[in-house]
Design an enzyme around this catalytic site. Structure first.
Site, short mmCIF file in Angstrom:
data_model
loop_
_atom_site.label_atom_id
_atom_site.label_comp_id
_atom_site.label_asym_id
_atom_site.label_seq_id
_atom_site.Cartn_x
_atom_site.Cartn_y
_atom_site.Cartn_z
N MET A 1 1.17 86.74 -52.43
CA MET A 1 1.22 87.92 -51.56
C MET A 1 2.32 87.55 -50.62
O MET A 1 2.39 87.14 -49.82
CB MET A 1 0.09 88.34 -50.96
CG MET A 1 0.03 89.59 -50.45
SD MET A 1 -1.63 90.30 -49.87
CE MET A 1 -1.69 89.29 -48.30
N CYS A 2 3.60 88.63 -50.70
CA CYS A 2 4.49 88.85 -49.62
C CYS A 2 4.83 90.37 -49.44
O CYS A 2 4.19 90.93 -50.11
CB CYS A 2 5.78 88.26 -50.25
SG CYS A 2 5.67 86.50 -50.89
N GLY A 3 5.61 90.32 -48.56
CA GLY A 3 5.89 91.78 -47.85
C GLY A 3 7.32 92.15 -48.09
O GLY A 3 7.96 91.21 -47.67
#
Length: 297
Positions: A1-3
């Site tokens: 999960m990254c933004g």
């Protein structure tokens, strides 16, 4: 999960607010990637003065003064901007010549961005703290992309952070994972590519750079990536004249786009868009699987 967040400004009166707006967007996705972050800013006169080339680099243990002395021995007119874990060198010369001079002057330094429009800043730490370290809130310009990283495929170091900028004024940020990156890495190396990390996202960036160098536009390059890469991904790719988004075949990773006559923005979550001026009247949508969305400057 990254933004992921990105902002492409159409309205010149907003250019002085690029850094302020991008910082607000970045801080809304910090928990998606709390270990490190990076940004790419197009058009800031501190880092990319008009008529000059800029090189962003990770100099390791060398101080800004050390780098300045070494670079100026080869290019006396060069200026060095200290942005914390990243240094930005600019001079009135060709981007390729400046990058070569920096590599010669600072052996072992990792060049993370080259161009006439873009500055790339990366670091390890909390994204909100890094934004302050970079001086991002004061940045100006017409386009910016940013990424918060939760590492899954490789080490937590500044060199492994996004954006990956491996072509002149080009950047890629990625949320997801490429399953066949090792195979494509070998193919790109056989064609002459040199890698700075073992991050799977760098493979995507170098693939796109190779397609652009072959004469394809950003839309075709991303379509070719969709044909060649396995895995799950949302990608935002920027160049000096374009801003493009694509998702994998099942749209596994989140993305939302907002568009107004004044700007186009993309983020992993809507809350990163909620503070943008005029968002209440924006056209807002989720990108369809494997459909390339591109906007030109």
């Amino acid at each position: 999960m990254c933004g992921i967040v990105g902002l492409h400004l159409r309205e010149p009166s907003l250019y002085p607010r690029l850094g302020e707006l991008l910082t607000g967007m970045l801080c809304q996705v910090t928990e998606r990637g709390p270990d490190s972050a990076g940004v790419a800013v197009y058009g800031d006169p501190r880092w990319s003065p008009p008529g000059e080339a800029s090189v962003s680099l990770l100099a390791g243990a060398r101080t800004a003064d050390d780098v300045a002395g070494a670079v100026r021995a080869l290019l006396p007119e060069a200026e060095i901007v200290d942005a914390g874990q990243t240094l930005v060198v600019h001079a009135a010369t060709d981007p390729g010549a400046l990058a070569a001079a920096v590599r010669d002057a600072v052996p072992g330094a990792v060049v993370i961005g080259v161009g006439e429009e873009v500055a790339v800043l990366k670091g390890v730490g909390h994204p909100q703290s890094l934004a302050a370290e970079f001086g991002l809130p004061a940045a100006q310009g017409w386009q910016g992309v940013a990424h918060t990283r939760m590492a899954t495929e490789s080490a937590v170091t500044p060199a492994h952070c996004h954006p990956f900028s491996v072509g002149t004024d080009q950047c890629l940020v990625h949320n997801g994972s490429f399953a066949n990156h090792a195979t494509i890495r070998r193919e790109l190396r056989a064609a002459g590519a040199v890698f700075d990390s073992d991050n799977d996202s760098e493979v995507g960036a170098r693939f796109i750079a190779a397609q652009l160098a072959a004469g394809y536009d950003v839309e075709k390059s991303l379509k070719l990536l969709c044909e060649r890469f396995d895995g799950f991904y949302t990608l935002l790719v920027s160049t000096r004249d374009s801003f493009a988004v694509v998702r994998d075949a099942i749209a596994c990773k989140p993305a939302v786009v907002a568009e107004t006559p004044q700007w186009v923005a993309m983020a992993s979550e809507y809350r990163a868009l909620a503070g943008l001026p005029g968002v209440e009247s924006a056209r807002i949508f989720e990108p369809e699987p494997e459909e390339v969305y591109a906007w030109q400057r």
